[in-house]
Design a protein around this motif. Structure first.
Motif, PDB file in Angstrom:
ATOM      1  N   LEU A   1       0.831  -1.198   0.000  1.00 20.78           N
ATOM      2  CA  LEU A   1       0.000   0.000   0.000  1.00 20.78           C
ATOM      3  C   LEU A   1       0.870   1.253   0.000  1.00 20.78           C
ATOM      4  CD1 LEU A   1      -2.818   1.295   0.146  1.00 20.78           C
ATOM      5  CD2 LEU A   1      -2.632   1.181   2.645  1.00 20.78           C
ATOM      6  N   HIS A   2       1.933   1.250   0.796  1.00 23.20           N
ATOM      7  CA  HIS A   2       2.811   2.423   0.831  1.00 23.20           C
ATOM      8  C   HIS A   2       3.449   2.677  -0.527  1.00 23.20           C
ATOM      9  CE1 HIS A   2       5.925   5.251   1.768  1.00 23.20           C
ATOM     10  NE2 HIS A   2       6.858   4.375   1.472  1.00 23.20           N
ATOM     11  N   LEU A   3       3.935   1.634  -1.191  1.00 29.77           N
ATOM     12  CA  LEU A   3       4.538   1.807  -2.516  1.00 29.77           C
ATOM     13  C   LEU A   3       3.515   2.360  -3.509  1.00 29.77           C
ATOM     14  CD1 LEU A   3       6.684  -1.459  -2.788  1.00 29.77           C
ATOM     15  CD2 LEU A   3       7.481   0.867  -2.336  1.00 29.77           C
ATOM     16  N   HIS A   4       2.276   1.907  -3.412  1.00 30.39           N
ATOM     17  CA  HIS A   4       1.210   2.422  -4.277  1.00 30.39           C
ATOM     18  C   HIS A   4       0.963   3.907  -4.008  1.00 30.39           C
ATOM     19  CE1 HIS A   4      -2.610   2.553  -6.475  1.00 30.39           C
ATOM     20  NE2 HIS A   4      -3.122   3.168  -5.421  1.00 30.39           N
ATOM     21  N   LEU A   5       0.942   4.278  -2.727  1.00 30.01           N
ATOM     22  CA  LEU A   5       0.649   5.664  -2.372  1.00 30.01           C
ATOM     23  C   LEU A   5       1.773   6.614  -2.775  1.00 30.01           C
ATOM     24  CD1 LEU A   5      -0.967   5.183   1.164  1.00 30.01           C
ATOM     25  CD2 LEU A   5      -2.117   5.655  -1.002  1.00 30.01           C
ATOM     26  N   GLU A   6       2.984   6.090  -2.939  1.00 28.54           N
ATOM     27  CA  GLU A   6       4.078   6.935  -3.414  1.00 28.54           C
ATOM     28  C   GLU A   6       3.791   7.474  -4.810  1.00 28.54           C
ATOM     29  OE1 GLU A   6       7.675   4.627  -3.112  1.00 28.54           O
ATOM     30  OE2 GLU A   6       8.224   5.615  -1.241  1.00 28.54           O
ATOM     31  N   HIS A   7       3.120   6.665  -5.626  1.00 25.47           N
ATOM     32  CA  HIS A   7       2.817   7.066  -7.010  1.00 25.47           C
ATOM     33  C   HIS A   7       1.394   7.580  -7.162  1.00 25.47           C
ATOM     34  CE1 HIS A   7       6.616   5.305  -8.387  1.00 25.47           C
ATOM     35  NE2 HIS A   7       6.331   4.243  -7.659  1.00 25.47           N
ATOM     36  N   HIS A   8       0.521   7.227  -6.204  1.00 24.36           N
ATOM     37  CA  HIS A   8      -0.881   7.665  -6.269  1.00 24.36           C
ATOM     38  C   HIS A   8      -1.277   8.181  -4.888  1.00 24.36           C
ATOM     39  CE1 HIS A   8      -0.316   4.424  -9.252  1.00 24.36           C
ATOM     40  NE2 HIS A   8      -1.067   5.184 -10.031  1.00 24.36           N
ATOM     41  N   PRO A   9      -0.803   9.380  -4.529  1.00 27.83           N
ATOM     42  CA  PRO A   9      -1.020   9.901  -3.168  1.00 27.83           C
ATOM     43  C   PRO A   9      -2.505  10.065  -2.847  1.00 27.83           C
ATOM     44  CG  PRO A   9       0.616  11.207  -4.361  1.00 27.83           C
ATOM     45  CD  PRO A   9      -0.037  10.309  -5.370  1.00 27.83           C
ATOM     46  N   GLN A  10      -2.840   9.734  -1.600  1.00 31.47           N
ATOM     47  CA  GLN A  10      -4.183  10.007  -1.092  1.00 31.47           C
ATOM     48  C   GLN A  10      -4.117  10.029   0.431  1.00 31.47           C
ATOM     49  OE1 GLN A  10      -6.421   6.394  -2.392  1.00 31.47           O
ATOM     50  NE2 GLN A  10      -6.974   6.211  -0.229  1.00 31.47           N
ATOM     51  N   ASP A  11      -5.114  10.608   1.023  1.00 32.68           N
ATOM     52  CA  ASP A  11      -5.170  10.720   2.478  1.00 32.68           C
ATOM     53  C   ASP A  11      -5.746   9.438   3.069  1.00 32.68           C
ATOM     54  OD1 ASP A  11      -5.307  11.514   5.094  1.00 32.68           O
ATOM     55  OD2 ASP A  11      -6.941  12.951   4.804  1.00 32.68           O
ATOM     56  N   ILE A  12      -4.954   8.759   3.936  1.00 30.14           N
ATOM     57  CA  ILE A  12      -5.463   7.556   4.611  1.00 30.14           C
ATOM     58  C   ILE A  12      -5.509   7.769   6.130  1.00 30.14           C
ATOM     59  CG2 ILE A  12      -4.611   6.017   2.797  1.00 30.14           C
ATOM     60  CD1 ILE A  12      -2.327   5.223   4.744  1.00 30.14           C
ATOM     61  N   SER A  13      -5.446   9.032   6.538  1.00 31.31           N
ATOM     62  CA  SER A  13      -5.337   9.334   7.968  1.00 31.31           C
ATOM     63  C   SER A  13      -6.630   9.130   8.738  1.00 31.31           C
ATOM     64  CB  SER A  13      -4.829  10.772   8.168  1.00 31.31           C
ATOM     65  OG  SER A  13      -5.745  11.699   7.626  1.00 31.31           O
ATOM     66  N   SER A  14      -7.696   8.671   8.059  1.00 36.62           N
ATOM     67  CA  SER A  14      -8.897   8.285   8.820  1.00 36.62           C
ATOM     68  C   SER A  14      -8.566   7.139   9.767  1.00 36.62           C
ATOM     69  CB  SER A  14     -10.024   7.852   7.876  1.00 36.62           C
ATOM     70  OG  SER A  14      -9.681   6.653   7.177  1.00 36.62           O
ATOM     71  N   MET A  15      -7.533   6.349   9.407  1.00 38.30           N
ATOM     72  CA  MET A  15      -7.101   5.234  10.253  1.00 38.30           C
ATOM     73  C   MET A  15      -6.196   5.769  11.366  1.00 38.30           C
ATOM     74  SD  MET A  15      -6.346   2.161   7.513  1.00 38.30           S
ATOM     75  CE  MET A  15      -5.034   3.032   6.657  1.00 38.30           C
ATOM     76  N   ARG A  16      -6.649   5.666  12.599  1.00 39.50           N
ATOM     77  CA  ARG A  16      -5.785   6.096  13.702  1.00 39.50           C
ATOM     78  C   ARG A  16      -4.668   5.078  13.932  1.00 39.50           C
ATOM     79  NH1 ARG A  16     -10.091   3.815  16.613  1.00 39.50           N
ATOM     80  NH2 ARG A  16      -9.386   2.163  18.048  1.00 39.50           N
ATOM     81  N   GLU A  17      -4.972   3.800  13.644  1.00 36.59           N
ATOM     82  CA  GLU A  17      -3.994   2.738  13.841  1.00 36.59           C
ATOM     83  C   GLU A  17      -4.182   1.643  12.811  1.00 36.59           C
ATOM     84  OE1 GLU A  17      -2.854   2.473  18.579  1.00 36.59           O
ATOM     85  OE2 GLU A  17      -4.642   1.420  17.878  1.00 36.59           O
ATOM     86  N   VAL A  18      -3.058   1.005  12.456  1.00 36.10           N
ATOM     87  CA  VAL A  18      -3.129  -0.250  11.712  1.00 36.10           C
ATOM     88  C   VAL A  18      -2.448  -1.317  12.572  1.00 36.10           C
ATOM     89  CG1 VAL A  18      -3.299   0.773   9.435  1.00 36.10           C
ATOM     90  CG2 VAL A  18      -1.041   0.290  10.366  1.00 36.10           C
TER      91      VAL A  18
END
Length: 386
Positions: free
Chosen positions: A128-145
């Motif tokens: 997921l992190h590698l994907h977000l490097e090229h396709h940024p989006q806000d995932i901060s709704s998650m307080r914890e994983v």
């Protein structure tokens, strides 16, 4: 294709709950078989209920009524780590991604459903992190994983905290433990580097889980943070046998022999070095494959790294590092070896390296080192010796 409304149409609106023995079998899952053949683990109604209570505890995963829990971990993997049962118990919303566990659809699901808590093995979050490097989006709704199944590279924990404002909660468990065994919540009041030292560990055992370390001679070792032995556990949601299999060597007078090797601090925090079958015995000394993997994955060009022991005429065994580079990276294995200088003991620095397209994985996303060893044995890996 069925709809929920269609399935319940014309059915009674109430259900008469049967009276069952709380210790009778309610469900069964099989171990992932990363180090041996899969074995069946039977969960009772009682063990599931007690385990669900722990998932809702504040010093555990802390699932609450207002949460939207994204259960990336599949149902056949220790019953989705107990999240569905705990969600029903506490009244939390449950988001289930079906078979769409790849980074792109997972990112879309997070954007659409805004989960507050999620659970999966490390490889899911690395992807997921590698994907977000090229396709940024806000995932901060998650307080914890919540991450378990295998050790979390510290670099991944810092990446999610610094770049995505998401806290990684490190946990340890097994199919045999339902699976919750320990959770790495730091002691109250700790901050900075002291806090991170606790978060890197596999965590502290809840009150219902007893743990001890046992040496090669069968002696129980002290919880002093330095003594290293095999972890044994017991408790109300920990299995005492396998279904239809005589595996007496996996149990010790009521204690489950986990096959994990590590230490426990005086304040009860577990740090695992390796699986007993994965630890590398080189020249009479032990090398942790987990520590080497974490060190290598700290390099910015590395997407994944898995370490296995391979035969060596002089030292009996030496580590072989299988590396997946990030897209577009041109880093050489010599540069990766140099990167380890000062990060691990000099005698632990690997001479054997191989670049691969992907680390083989089990059905639940763990590194499949059995397949990696087989590939090496069959000559399927192009190994560079430095």
């Amino acid at each position: 294709m069925h709809t929920y409304e269609g399935l319940i149409e014309g059915r009674p609106g109430e259900f008469d709950w049967p009276e069952v023995d709380e210790r009778s079998a309610a469900a069964m899952c099989y171990t992932s078989g990363t180090t041996g053949d899969p074995k069946g683990v039977v969960y009772s109604h009682r063990s599931i209920y007690l385990h669900s209570m722990q998932v809702c505890m504040s010093d555990g995963p802390n699932l609450a009524q207002g949460d939207r829990a994204l259960a990336v971990v599949p149902q056949f993997h220790a019953m989705s780590w107990g999240l569905p049962y705990a969600a029903f118990m506490i009244g939390a919303s449950l988001i289930m991604p079906d078979r769409f566990l790849q980074p792109a659809p997972l990112a879309e699901l997070i954007a659409a459903e805004k989960p507050t808590l999620a659970a999966a093995v490390p490889t899911i979050w690395q992807g997921l992190h590698l994907h977000l490097e090229h396709h940024p989006q806000d995932i901060s709704s998650m307080r914890e994983v919540l991450i378990g199944g295998s050790a979390v590279p510290p670099a991944l924990m810092h990446t999610f905290e610094d770049e995505h404002s998401v806290s990684v909660l490190h946990a340890w468990g097994m199919t045999e433990t339902s699976p919750l065994g320990s959770v790495a919540r730091p002691p109250a009041g700790t901050t900075g580097e002291e806090m991170w030292k606790y978060r890197y560990t596999q965590g502290r055992f809840p009150a219902s889980v007893q743990a001890r370390l046992v040496g090669d001679d069968g002696a129980v070792l002290p919880n002093d943070g330095t003594s290293v032995g095999e972890l044994e556990v017991r408790g109300p949601w920990i299995t005492a046998s396998y279904y239809g299999v005589d595996a007496a060597d996996k149990f010790d007078k009521g204690w489950l022999r986990t096959g994990d090797v590590g230490s426990i601090t005086p304040d009860g925090y577990l740090s695992l070095s390796d699986r007993s079958k994965d630890i590398i015995k080189s020249g009479g000394e032990w090398i942790s494959s987990v520590d080497l993997e974490n060190a290598v994955m700290g390099h910015p060009s590395v997407a994944e790294a898995a370490v296995i022991g391979v035969p060596d005429e002089k030292w009996d065994e030496r580590p072989l590092v299988a590396v997946v580079l990030r897209e577009g990276a041109t880093t050489t294995v010599a540069e990766l070896q140099q990167f380890l200088a000062g990060k691990v003991a000099k005698w632990q620095v690997p001479e054997n390296w191989t670049l691969i397209d992907a680390v083989p994985k089990t059905s639940v996303g763990k590194f499949d080192k059995k397949r990696l060893r087989a590939d090496y044995h069959d000559g399927g890996l192009k190994v560079t010796r430095l």
